[in-house]
Design a protein around this motif. Sequence first.
Motif, PDB file in Angstrom:
ATOM      1  N   ILE A   1      -0.544  -5.778  -9.740  1.00 40.77           N
ATOM      2  CA  ILE A   1      -0.706  -4.315  -9.422  1.00 40.77           C
ATOM      3  C   ILE A   1      -2.606  -4.546  -9.613  1.00 40.77           C
ATOM      4  O   ILE A   1      -3.150  -3.636  -8.540  1.00 40.77           O
ATOM      5  CB  ILE A   1      -0.346  -3.448 -10.661  1.00 40.77           C
ATOM      6  CG1 ILE A   1       1.170  -3.165  -9.973  1.00 40.77           C
ATOM      7  CG2 ILE A   1      -1.143  -2.073 -10.236  1.00 40.77           C
ATOM      8  CD1 ILE A   1       1.945  -2.359 -11.097  1.00 40.77           C
ATOM      9  N   VAL A   2      -3.076  -4.937 -10.550  1.00 33.40           N
ATOM     10  CA  VAL A   2      -4.531  -4.892 -10.797  1.00 33.40           C
ATOM     11  C   VAL A   2      -5.173  -5.915  -9.630  1.00 33.40           C
ATOM     12  O   VAL A   2      -6.218  -5.181  -9.150  1.00 33.40           O
ATOM     13  CB  VAL A   2      -4.912  -5.505 -12.185  1.00 33.40           C
ATOM     14  CG1 VAL A   2      -6.598  -5.721 -12.065  1.00 33.40           C
ATOM     15  CG2 VAL A   2      -4.303  -4.637 -13.009  1.00 33.40           C
TER      16      VAL A   2
ATOM     17  N   VAL B   1      -3.878  -6.230  -6.600  1.00 35.12           N
ATOM     18  CA  VAL B   1      -3.983  -5.427  -5.281  1.00 35.12           C
ATOM     19  C   VAL B   1      -4.830  -4.386  -5.178  1.00 35.12           C
ATOM     20  O   VAL B   1      -5.704  -4.069  -4.246  1.00 35.12           O
ATOM     21  CB  VAL B   1      -2.314  -4.995  -4.977  1.00 35.12           C
ATOM     22  CG1 VAL B   1      -2.548  -3.826  -3.883  1.00 35.12           C
ATOM     23  CG2 VAL B   1      -1.525  -6.020  -4.776  1.00 35.12           C
ATOM     24  N   THR B   2      -4.960  -3.862  -6.534  1.00 30.41           N
ATOM     25  CA  THR B   2      -6.091  -2.693  -6.574  1.00 30.41           C
ATOM     26  C   THR B   2      -7.521  -3.372  -6.070  1.00 30.41           C
ATOM     27  O   THR B   2      -8.363  -2.722  -5.605  1.00 30.41           O
ATOM     28  CB  THR B   2      -6.108  -2.140  -7.930  1.00 30.41           C
ATOM     29  OG1 THR B   2      -5.016  -1.818  -8.162  1.00 30.41           O
ATOM     30  CG2 THR B   2      -7.176  -1.006  -7.991  1.00 30.41           C
ATOM     31  N   LEU B   3      -7.840  -4.426  -6.753  1.00 29.97           N
ATOM     32  CA  LEU B   3      -9.098  -5.139  -6.503  1.00 29.97           C
ATOM     33  C   LEU B   3      -9.194  -5.425  -4.996  1.00 29.97           C
ATOM     34  O   LEU B   3     -10.407  -5.345  -4.580  1.00 29.97           O
ATOM     35  CB  LEU B   3      -9.387  -6.460  -7.281  1.00 29.97           C
ATOM     36  CG  LEU B   3      -9.562  -6.315  -8.745  1.00 29.97           C
ATOM     37  CD1 LEU B   3      -9.141  -7.511  -9.419  1.00 29.97           C
ATOM     38  CD2 LEU B   3     -10.587  -5.634  -9.208  1.00 29.97           C
TER      39      LEU B   3
ATOM     40  N   PHE C   1      -8.121  -3.677  -2.484  1.00 27.50           N
ATOM     41  CA  PHE C   1      -8.379  -2.541  -1.818  1.00 27.50           C
ATOM     42  C   PHE C   1      -9.702  -2.144  -1.960  1.00 27.50           C
ATOM     43  O   PHE C   1     -10.591  -1.594  -1.424  1.00 27.50           O
ATOM     44  CB  PHE C   1      -7.253  -1.505  -2.178  1.00 27.50           C
ATOM     45  CG  PHE C   1      -6.110  -1.121  -1.553  1.00 27.50           C
ATOM     46  CD1 PHE C   1      -6.070  -0.794  -0.039  1.00 27.50           C
ATOM     47  CD2 PHE C   1      -5.024  -1.860  -1.919  1.00 27.50           C
ATOM     48  CE1 PHE C   1      -5.024  -0.567   0.305  1.00 27.50           C
ATOM     49  CE2 PHE C   1      -3.873  -1.713  -1.365  1.00 27.50           C
ATOM     50  CZ  PHE C   1      -3.894  -1.285   0.148  1.00 27.50           C
ATOM     51  N   GLN C   2     -10.299  -2.455  -3.147  1.00 31.04           N
ATOM     52  CA  GLN C   2     -11.628  -2.003  -3.547  1.00 31.04           C
ATOM     53  C   GLN C   2     -12.563  -2.862  -2.802  1.00 31.04           C
ATOM     54  O   GLN C   2     -13.967  -2.341  -2.632  1.00 31.04           O
ATOM     55  CB  GLN C   2     -11.907  -2.375  -5.271  1.00 31.04           C
ATOM     56  CG  GLN C   2     -11.332  -1.467  -6.256  1.00 31.04           C
ATOM     57  CD  GLN C   2     -11.709  -1.662  -7.559  1.00 31.04           C
ATOM     58  OE1 GLN C   2     -12.149  -2.432  -7.757  1.00 31.04           O
ATOM     59  NE2 GLN C   2     -11.710  -0.675  -8.309  1.00 31.04           N
TER      60      GLN C   2
ATOM     61  N   LEU D   1     -13.240   2.848  -3.966  1.00 36.26           N
ATOM     62  CA  LEU D   1     -12.225   3.209  -4.809  1.00 36.26           C
ATOM     63  C   LEU D   1     -12.757   2.617  -6.083  1.00 36.26           C
ATOM     64  O   LEU D   1     -12.011   2.949  -7.430  1.00 36.26           O
ATOM     65  CB  LEU D   1     -11.245   2.252  -4.342  1.00 36.26           C
ATOM     66  CG  LEU D   1     -10.158   2.919  -3.044  1.00 36.26           C
ATOM     67  CD1 LEU D   1      -9.079   1.771  -2.736  1.00 36.26           C
ATOM     68  CD2 LEU D   1      -9.987   4.160  -3.359  1.00 36.26           C
ATOM     69  N   SER D   2     -13.526   2.116  -6.428  1.00 38.05           N
ATOM     70  CA  SER D   2     -14.389   1.571  -7.591  1.00 38.05           C
ATOM     71  C   SER D   2     -14.592   2.671  -8.781  1.00 38.05           C
ATOM     72  O   SER D   2     -14.927   2.772  -9.797  1.00 38.05           O
ATOM     73  CB  SER D   2     -15.181   0.785  -7.593  1.00 38.05           C
ATOM     74  OG  SER D   2     -14.908  -0.618  -6.857  1.00 38.05           O
TER      75      SER D   2
ATOM     76  N   GLY E   1     -12.876   1.638 -14.044  1.00 32.24           N
ATOM     77  CA  GLY E   1     -12.220   1.265 -13.000  1.00 32.24           C
ATOM     78  C   GLY E   1     -12.881   0.387 -11.990  1.00 32.24           C
ATOM     79  O   GLY E   1     -12.555   0.109 -10.765  1.00 32.24           O
TER      80      GLY E   1
ATOM     81  N   LEU F   1     -12.052  -4.813 -13.846  1.00 29.83           N
ATOM     82  CA  LEU F   1     -10.808  -5.061 -13.459  1.00 29.83           C
ATOM     83  C   LEU F   1     -10.397  -6.568 -12.958  1.00 29.83           C
ATOM     84  O   LEU F   1      -9.592  -7.112 -13.228  1.00 29.83           O
ATOM     85  CB  LEU F   1     -10.412  -4.205 -12.268  1.00 29.83           C
ATOM     86  CG  LEU F   1     -10.202  -2.738 -12.522  1.00 29.83           C
ATOM     87  CD1 LEU F   1      -9.616  -2.079 -11.361  1.00 29.83           C
ATOM     88  CD2 LEU F   1      -9.248  -2.308 -13.737  1.00 29.83           C
TER      89      LEU F   1
ATOM     90  N   HIS G   1      -7.660  -8.755 -14.220  1.00 34.13           N
ATOM     91  CA  HIS G   1      -6.595  -9.438 -13.465  1.00 34.13           C
ATOM     92  C   HIS G   1      -6.326 -10.945 -13.749  1.00 34.13           C
ATOM     93  O   HIS G   1      -5.459 -11.556 -13.933  1.00 34.13           O
ATOM     94  CB  HIS G   1      -6.990  -9.353 -11.802  1.00 34.13           C
ATOM     95  CG  HIS G   1      -6.473  -9.961 -10.865  1.00 34.13           C
ATOM     96  ND1 HIS G   1      -5.012 -10.029 -10.763  1.00 34.13           N
ATOM     97  CD2 HIS G   1      -6.747 -11.219 -10.219  1.00 34.13           C
ATOM     98  CE1 HIS G   1      -4.653 -11.052  -9.805  1.00 34.13           C
ATOM     99  NE2 HIS G   1      -5.783 -11.773  -9.476  1.00 34.13           N
TER     100      HIS G   1
END
Length: 275
Positions: free
Chosen positions: A30-31, A33-35, A37-38, A44-45, A52, A57, A61
């Motif tokens: 999850i982390v 995938v978040t990275l 997207f960032q 998003l950061s 965040g 992150l 990760h």
Amino acid sequence: MQKNARVEYDYSVAKAFTFTAILFGILGMIVGVTLAFQMAFPHLSNLAGEYGTFSRLRPLHTNTVIFGFTLSGIFAGWYYMAQRILKVSLRESPFLMFIGKLHFLLYFITIILAVVTLVAGYTTSKEYAELEWPIDIIIVLWWVLWGVGIFGLIGIRRERTLYVSIWYFIATFMGIAMLYLFNNMEIPTALYSGYGSWMHSVSMYSGTNDALVQWWYGHNAVAFVFTVPIIALIYYFLPKESGQNVYSYKLSILAFWGLMFVYLWAGGHHLIYST
């Protein structure tokens, strides 16, 4: 227990590590995938302030996936396979059962502390070795406990022959022990300079020496976490599931010592961004 009696294996520790692997596998991905997207959408950061940001992150990760997910799976594999390969149950040794459960408890506490400290911004800034010195001490404790468990089970085994998977687990234990201790030699900043945080630390090496030791370690974090113990799992589960014997035991010896002598000393390429 009689020599030919059926061994009742105990998988309680293996199950605990398996559930932990699933938990931190999900969290780590999850982390990740978040990275991703960032990187595509940098704004998003800013969603969670300093907590965040990509810089906090990213180590969360890598540590969650490498040491929370992968290492949990490796430990689960050991506590499952070793009993079967060595023909001995953890139930037969209350001492080794205690060691196994203490190993899991300290390991789980370490991962939780890693998540909290990395999100809070405590880091050595050394890739794959970001955790600060108090956590390093806990890691050394449960790594030693795992070693006691490894050699303890080997010592009370019924099966005289050590299957090739056991070689790889021993190499994993000894390799990471050496690498982790040497690369994480550090001094608390407050002790070194007289001011600053006791949680933060500075490396005992400087300049080029620090870089060389770090990537000797970093390269082999991949070798002895992502490669050597995974080969141990493959040597057991692949023949078991396929119903085919290992093709050549001689080739397994060649592969093992080739990996030990070559892979272990090839970390310098990380410093020149080359193969």
